[in-house]
Motif scaffolding. Structure first.
Motif, PDB file in Angstrom:
ATOM      1  N   LEU A  26       0.857  -1.186   0.000  1.00 37.34           N
ATOM      2  CA  LEU A  26       0.000   0.000   0.000  1.00 37.34           C
ATOM      3  C   LEU A  26       0.894   1.238   0.000  1.00 37.34           C
ATOM      4  O   LEU A  26       1.982   1.241   0.568  1.00 37.34           O
ATOM      5  N   ASN A  27       0.405   2.284  -0.633  1.00 41.27           N
ATOM      6  CA  ASN A  27       1.190   3.523  -0.723  1.00 41.27           C
ATOM      7  C   ASN A  27       0.995   4.357   0.544  1.00 41.27           C
ATOM      8  O   ASN A  27       0.398   5.423   0.534  1.00 41.27           O
ATOM      9  N   LYS A  28       1.504   3.813   1.656  1.00 41.02           N
ATOM     10  CA  LYS A  28       1.381   4.496   2.948  1.00 41.02           C
ATOM     11  C   LYS A  28       2.759   4.677   3.563  1.00 41.02           C
ATOM     12  O   LYS A  28       3.580   3.763   3.548  1.00 41.02           O
ATOM     13  N   LYS A  29       3.025   5.848   4.078  1.00 47.10           N
ATOM     14  CA  LYS A  29       4.277   6.111   4.778  1.00 47.10           C
ATOM     15  C   LYS A  29       3.982   6.214   6.270  1.00 47.10           C
ATOM     16  O   LYS A  29       3.360   7.171   6.727  1.00 47.10           O
ATOM     17  N   VAL A  30       4.381   5.233   7.030  1.00 48.45           N
ATOM     18  CA  VAL A  30       4.143   5.203   8.471  1.00 48.45           C
ATOM     19  C   VAL A  30       5.491   5.101   9.178  1.00 48.45           C
ATOM     20  O   VAL A  30       6.307   4.252   8.813  1.00 48.45           O
ATOM     21  N   PRO A  31       5.753   5.947  10.176  1.00 51.42           N
ATOM     22  CA  PRO A  31       7.035   5.904  10.885  1.00 51.42           C
ATOM     23  C   PRO A  31       7.336   4.513  11.457  1.00 51.42           C
ATOM     24  O   PRO A  31       6.431   3.818  11.918  1.00 51.42           O
ATOM     25  N   TYR A  32       8.611   4.128  11.397  1.00 51.18           N
ATOM     26  CA  TYR A  32       9.123   2.884  11.973  1.00 51.18           C
ATOM     27  C   TYR A  32       8.602   1.622  11.269  1.00 51.18           C
ATOM     28  O   TYR A  32       8.669   0.532  11.812  1.00 51.18           O
ATOM     29  N   THR A  33       8.054   1.793  10.068  1.00 50.65           N
ATOM     30  CA  THR A  33       7.624   0.603   9.317  1.00 50.65           C
ATOM     31  C   THR A  33       8.478   0.414   8.074  1.00 50.65           C
ATOM     32  O   THR A  33       8.970   1.370   7.483  1.00 50.65           O
ATOM     33  N   GLU A  34       8.660  -0.853   7.702  1.00 47.00           N
ATOM     34  CA  GLU A  34       9.368  -1.198   6.468  1.00 47.00           C
ATOM     35  C   GLU A  34       8.410  -1.112   5.286  1.00 47.00           C
ATOM     36  O   GLU A  34       8.740  -0.594   4.240  1.00 47.00           O
ATOM     37  N   ASN A  41      -7.894 -10.404   2.346  1.00 44.18           N
ATOM     38  CA  ASN A  41      -8.474  -9.719   3.501  1.00 44.18           C
ATOM     39  C   ASN A  41      -7.451  -9.478   4.610  1.00 44.18           C
ATOM     40  O   ASN A  41      -7.820  -9.090   5.713  1.00 44.18           O
ATOM     41  N   THR A  42      -6.180  -9.735   4.322  1.00 50.25           N
ATOM     42  CA  THR A  42      -5.149  -9.633   5.352  1.00 50.25           C
ATOM     43  C   THR A  42      -4.234  -8.431   5.115  1.00 50.25           C
ATOM     44  O   THR A  42      -3.716  -8.252   4.020  1.00 50.25           O
ATOM     45  N   THR A  43      -4.048  -7.620   6.157  1.00 50.77           N
ATOM     46  CA  THR A  43      -3.117  -6.498   6.101  1.00 50.77           C
ATOM     47  C   THR A  43      -1.831  -6.892   6.816  1.00 50.77           C
ATOM     48  O   THR A  43      -1.866  -7.402   7.931  1.00 50.77           O
ATOM     49  N   ILE A  44      -0.698  -6.668   6.151  1.00 52.25           N
ATOM     50  CA  ILE A  44       0.604  -7.020   6.718  1.00 52.25           C
ATOM     51  C   ILE A  44       1.389  -5.738   6.969  1.00 52.25           C
ATOM     52  O   ILE A  44       1.621  -4.957   6.040  1.00 52.25           O
ATOM     53  N   THR A  45       1.766  -5.507   8.213  1.00 50.74           N
ATOM     54  CA  THR A  45       2.576  -4.337   8.572  1.00 50.74           C
ATOM     55  C   THR A  45       3.918  -4.815   9.106  1.00 50.74           C
ATOM     56  O   THR A  45       3.979  -5.488  10.131  1.00 50.74           O
ATOM     57  N   ALA A  46       5.005  -4.465   8.383  1.00 45.05           N
ATOM     58  CA  ALA A  46       6.357  -4.861   8.780  1.00 45.05           C
ATOM     59  C   ALA A  46       7.046  -3.677   9.446  1.00 45.05           C
ATOM     60  O   ALA A  46       7.128  -2.593   8.863  1.00 45.05           O
ATOM     61  N   TYR A  47       7.513  -3.887  10.655  1.00 46.54           N
ATOM     62  CA  TYR A  47       8.152  -2.819  11.426  1.00 46.54           C
ATOM     63  C   TYR A  47       9.676  -2.915  11.365  1.00 46.54           C
ATOM     64  O   TYR A  47      10.232  -4.009  11.197  1.00 46.54           O
ATOM     65  N   SER A  48      10.328  -1.767  11.530  1.00 46.90           N
ATOM     66  CA  SER A  48      11.790  -1.703  11.490  1.00 46.90           C
ATOM     67  C   SER A  48      12.429  -2.550  12.598  1.00 46.90           C
ATOM     68  O   SER A  48      13.579  -2.969  12.494  1.00 46.90           O
ATOM     69  N   SER A  49      11.680  -2.823  13.650  1.00 45.61           N
ATOM     70  CA  SER A  49      12.178  -3.632  14.775  1.00 45.61           C
ATOM     71  C   SER A  49      12.323  -5.107  14.420  1.00 45.61           C
ATOM     72  O   SER A  49      12.922  -5.881  15.165  1.00 45.61           O
TER      73      SER A  49
END
Length: 310
Positions: A26-34, A41-49
């Motif tokens: 997705l074209n989203k810029k969220v702090p601390y995410t890769e 139906n599944t959203t995957i959020t990958a974090y820098s941690s």
């Protein structure tokens, strides 16, 4: 029913996830995410941690492909995937392995393969390059699959979208996969009888207790010598072989769909899938679309909106 699964991955796995979900981002810029991606139906959020969060009704399945969960919320989830320890020298035993492909792709079937590798064949398959299908190119997978099918007993099940859509209201995603793995294993055990594998290894997509709960409703239950572990292809070449045969069948079905529709059908469930589905809708409406996609995915509603503007 929405679920949340969180796993912790290595830098190497994170890099593989970057590549794997590239088309679904997705074209989203969220702090601390890769990155943030949406598959079905599944959203995957990958974090820098190094933590990766999966949210949605199929979160458990999506997360299980990459590692064990360290946190979970929602009904029907467990915080850890309890597995039976594998026997000593497991990679050298005669093992029946099973794996599936296509569950997270909007277009195309779900393919499940069970493959039996006698201990005498283990070294030969490894020498041929049979390994995790994620480490192979599509042409390599197609080529290796044809070799594997000649060398070892296997049972391949292909659930095309039309059949999937008929089954899906009665079976949730996990139950359907349990039923397919169980049936492929049952059919292959009958085929190789009286030979019996020393173990049956299922590439884990749900906790063992959950699998055994769902399998109780199946007609031909296989319950003995079962082992469950994520990334099963790393523990025995039988799962790697099953994964390659499943993946090849999935790719071949996508090619067949592309020929029938006269347009390139994509894998995955990203924006490209929405646009292609919109063209299919414009061509033949929901009746035509239902033959090629898994209708319960969120992509269907997106495709309708795009098609209305065509």
């Amino acid at each position: 029913m929405s679920q949340t699964q969180v796993i912790k991955v290595t830098k190497d796995i994170m890099q593989k996830m970057h590549t794997f979900y590239e088309k679904n981002r997705l074209n989203k810029k969220v702090p601390y995410t890769e990155f943030i991606a949406k598959v079905g139906n599944t959203t995957i959020t990958a974090y820098s941690s190094g933590k990766v969060m999966f949210q949605g009704p199929d979160a458990e399945i999506a997360a299980a492909k990459w590692g064990n969960s360290i946190q979970s919320k929602g009904n029907n989830t467990t915080s850890t995937k309890k597995t039976s320890p594998l026997p000593a020298n497991f990679s050298q035993l005669s093992v029946l392995g099973s794996d599936e492909v296509g569950n997270g792709s909007y277009f195309g079937p779900v393919t499940v393969c069970a493959a039996y590798v006698d201990k005498a064949m283990v070294a030969k398959l490894k020498a041929l390059g049979v390994k995790d299908s994620k480490e192979l190119t599509d042409p390599q997978i197609i080529q290796l699959s044809s070799v594997i099918k000649e060398l070892i007993p296997h049972k391949l099940l292909i659930v095309e979208p039309e059949k999937y859509n008929a089954i899906q209201p009665k079976y949730n995603a996990v139950h359907m996969k349990v039923a397919l793995h169980n049936q492929a294993i049952h059919l292959l055990l009958n085929e190789i009888a009286p030979t019996k594998p020393e173990a049956i290894l299922i590439d884990q997509f749900t906790p063992e207790g959950n699998y055994r709960k769902y399998v109780r409703s199946e007609k031909n239950q296989v319950n003995e010598k079962l082992y469950f572990i994520t990334k099963g292809e790393q523990y025995h070449v039988a799962v790697a072989a099953a994964s390659i045969v499943s993946r090849a069948a999935f790719l071949e079905e996508l090619d067949k769909e592309s020929l029938e529709l006269g347009m390139k059908v994509p894998s995955g469930a990203g924006t490209t899938s929405d646009k292609v589905a919109a063209k299919v809708l414009a061509k033949g409406g929901m009746e035509l679309l239902s033959k090629y996609v898994k209708l319960h995915f969120a992509n269907t509603e997106k495709a309708k909106k795009i098609a209305a503007k065509l």
